[in-house]
Design a protein around this motif. Structure first.
Motif, PDB file in Angstrom:
ATOM      1  N   UNK A 269      34.704  27.755   5.139  1.00  8.33           N
ATOM      2  CA  UNK A 269      33.044  28.303   5.659  1.00  8.33           C
ATOM      3  C   UNK A 269      32.810  27.790   6.980  1.00  8.33           C
ATOM      4  N   UNK A 270      32.573  26.385   6.690  1.00 12.74           N
ATOM      5  CA  UNK A 270      32.067  25.750   8.198  1.00 12.74           C
ATOM      6  C   UNK A 270      32.406  26.461   9.429  1.00 12.74           C
ATOM      7  N   UNK A 271      33.688  26.644   9.459  1.00 12.55           N
ATOM      8  CA  UNK A 271      34.312  27.592  11.022  1.00 12.55           C
ATOM      9  C   UNK A 271      33.998  29.112  10.926  1.00 12.55           C
ATOM     10  N   UNK A 272      34.015  29.521   9.178  1.00 17.24           N
ATOM     11  CA  UNK A 272      33.261  30.820  10.055  1.00 17.24           C
ATOM     12  C   UNK A 272      31.900  30.754  10.116  1.00 17.24           C
ATOM     13  N   UNK A 273      31.015  30.146  10.165  1.00 17.01           N
ATOM     14  CA  UNK A 273      29.539  29.948   9.754  1.00 17.01           C
ATOM     15  C   UNK A 273      29.425  29.644  11.535  1.00 17.01           C
ATOM     16  N   UNK A 274      29.958  28.677  12.281  1.00 17.00           N
ATOM     17  CA  UNK A 274      29.979  28.396  13.299  1.00 17.00           C
ATOM     18  C   UNK A 274      29.799  29.760  14.175  1.00 17.00           C
ATOM     19  N   UNK A 275      31.907  30.520  13.975  1.00 18.48           N
ATOM     20  CA  UNK A 275      32.181  31.842  14.291  1.00 18.48           C
ATOM     21  C   UNK A 275      30.570  32.350  14.899  1.00 18.48           C
ATOM     22  N   UNK A 276      30.426  32.723  13.863  1.00 21.91           N
ATOM     23  CA  UNK A 276      29.121  33.727  13.508  1.00 21.91           C
ATOM     24  C   UNK A 276      27.766  33.191  14.151  1.00 21.91           C
ATOM     25  N   UNK A 277      28.222  32.069  14.809  1.00 22.75           N
ATOM     26  CA  UNK A 277      27.092  30.972  15.869  1.00 22.75           C
ATOM     27  C   UNK A 277      25.842  30.860  15.087  1.00 22.75           C
TER      28      UNK A 277
END
Length: 482
Positions: A269-277
């Motif tokens: 989740x951390x990585x996905x949210x960072x990847x979404x900006x």
């Protein structure tokens, strides 16, 4: 918190590298003790295979709509083929390297009455030479992704992780690590590391007080050359620690069912949210909420964007923001829900001006299953059915209002001349468990009913609330205007 990132989850591009495994579950009832030994006899009634380890991390990202690839090591065996088939079903671009010397790592669990009776592990540690094969594959794939996530379960796939990190950083990628080795210097160059409290202590961290924890964490980061630490602290929540800042996030109060895979959910989740900006602090806050959702489920579970948006309700109310599943992602989300054994209910309509009759009808439909899908006539379809002055509200606005209802999980448009403005083709694509129609209909006259019944589903007809209709609302408005 800026929740606009939830609408951009498909912008996240992540390559997961690590120890993949197959999680196998035998489910059954226990009614007696074996005459051969003092152990329970479990009569197996169901077998379930799931992606485990780094593969579960990738699955979590896929279920959050992120673009995800997966690199790992498997054996030349049936378990490896089963794992690859599961990953394909989850829309994960896996590139697993098979080696003849070792089996695919498999963890086999016997479950009875929601309790684990025994776990059997099938594994042999992978060697550095095997990890070098994975390094070569990483060099081939890395340009296709923005983030690289290393999921280390200490099974040998990441024996060459220092070289892997160097390759990722040289390519300009953001690197996140879920570590297992107590020597954090192996992860030099990483941007984020996510140890749990026990791993933190084994690495030399001091948790005797908050000050000691913070100072020792910063010392570890500086010594190892790592950017930031997300320390997961069980019932104490999480702490995001950098060289200059520390943010604490209290644990989400949930009824804990199973902590299996919670760490996978956090870093995914951390990585996905960072990847979404999303900024790091906000991304950790969302990851903390996701962990609370995951531990309330049995087994290594994933979290959907819809579940996250519900839990983030207090922020949504404060900002007026609302998450709506993109139309192009709805079918994929339905597929994931089916994999989890959830009952899918489908209904359809124009829903041009939402009124009390609609709200009650949709609540009744949702009560029949776990997830409600609303097929929504597009603007051209409504104009053909209702006349050129309709719709009053365009498709996107109607979809936004519907998706804000607690009863509605997904909204997806339909409507073509070829289909006579019916949702028949859409129903065939979804294959819901229950098809609901409002009004005075015979089952055989409902579009899509034949398909649902042939698939073993049910068709239900619900009465509308007397006196409630969009036409009546429009007439009242016109009278008041005149």
């Amino acid at each position: 918190m800026n929740l606009a990132a939830l609408q951009q989850l498909n912008q996240a591009s992540v390559l997961v590298v690590g120890d993949v495994m197959l999680d196998r579950y035998w489910h059954g009832d226990t009614g007696r003790i074996s005459p051969e030994a003092p152990v329970p006899v479990v009569k197996v009634s169901a077998l379930e295979d799931k992606a485990g380890g780094a593969a579960n991390v990738a699955k979590n990202i896929a279920h959050l709509d992120g673009k995800v690839g997966l690199l790992g090591l498997i054996g030349e065996d049936d378990n490896g083929k089963t794992l690859e088939a599961i990953l394909k079903q989850d829309n994960i671009a896996s590139s697993l390297v098979s080696v003849i010397e070792c089996p695919t790592i498999a963890k086999m669990r016997v479950i009875s009455r929601h309790q684990q009776v025994v776990r059997l592990d099938l594994e042999e540690p992978f060697q550095l030479s095997h990890s070098q094969l994975l390094l070569a594959r990483l060099k081939q794939e890395i340009d296709n992704y923005d983030f690289v996530l290393f999921s280390d379960y200490n099974k040998g796939a990441l024996s060459a992780i220092s070289e892997m990190i160097a390759v990722a950083k040289a390519a300009g990628k953001t690197v996140l690590i879920d570590p297992k080795n107590s020597d954090l210097s192996l992860y030099q160059g990483a941007d984020f590391i996510t140890p749990n409290l026990n791993e933190f202590k084994l690495a030399g961290g001091d948790a005797s007080s908050e000050d000691a924890l913070t100072s020792s964490a910063r010392k570890l980061l500086k010594t190892a050359g790592i950017g930031a630490m997300l320390l997961t602290r069980s019932e104490q929540g999480m702490s995001l620690i950098t060289a200059t800042q520390k943010h604490d996030f209290p644990a989400q109060v949930q009824e804990v069912s199973d902590v299996t895979g919670a760490g996978d959910t956090v870093i995914a989740t951390l990585t996905t949210m960072l990847g979404a900006g999303m900024p790091a602090k906000d991304a950790v806050e969302v990851a903390n909420i996701a962990a609370g959702i995951a531990v309330s489920k049995l087994g290594a579970a994933t979290v959907s964007p819809e579940e996250l948006s519900r839990k983030l309700g207090q922020y949504l109310r404060e900002t007026g923001e609302h998450y709506q599943t993109p139309f192009e992602e709805v079918l994929k989300h339905i597929s994931f829900a089916k994999q989890n054994g959830e009952t899918i209910v489908f209904t359809n309509g124009c829903f041009d001006i939402l009124h009390a009759g609609h709200v009650r009808y949709l609540a009744q439909a949702k009560a029949m299953g776990d997830r409600l899908v609303v097929g929504l006539n597009n603007d051209e379809s409504i104009a053909r059915l209702k006349g050129p002055e309709r719709p009053i509200n365009p498709l996107q606005e109607r979809a936004m209002v519907l998706s804000a209802l607690a009863s509605v999980d997904w909204v997806i448009p339909f409507g073509s001349i070829e289909e006579n403005d019916t949702p028949a083709k859409l129903i065939e694509m979804i294959s819901p468990d229950i098809l609901v129609k409002g009004g005075d209909y015979k089952v055989e006259d409902i579009a899509g009913a034949g398909h649902v019944l042939n698939q073993g589903g049910k068709v239900e007809v619900l009465p509308f609330l007397d006196g409630c209709s969009t036409s009546n609302v429009i007439k009242k408005a016109q009278l008041q205007k005149s």
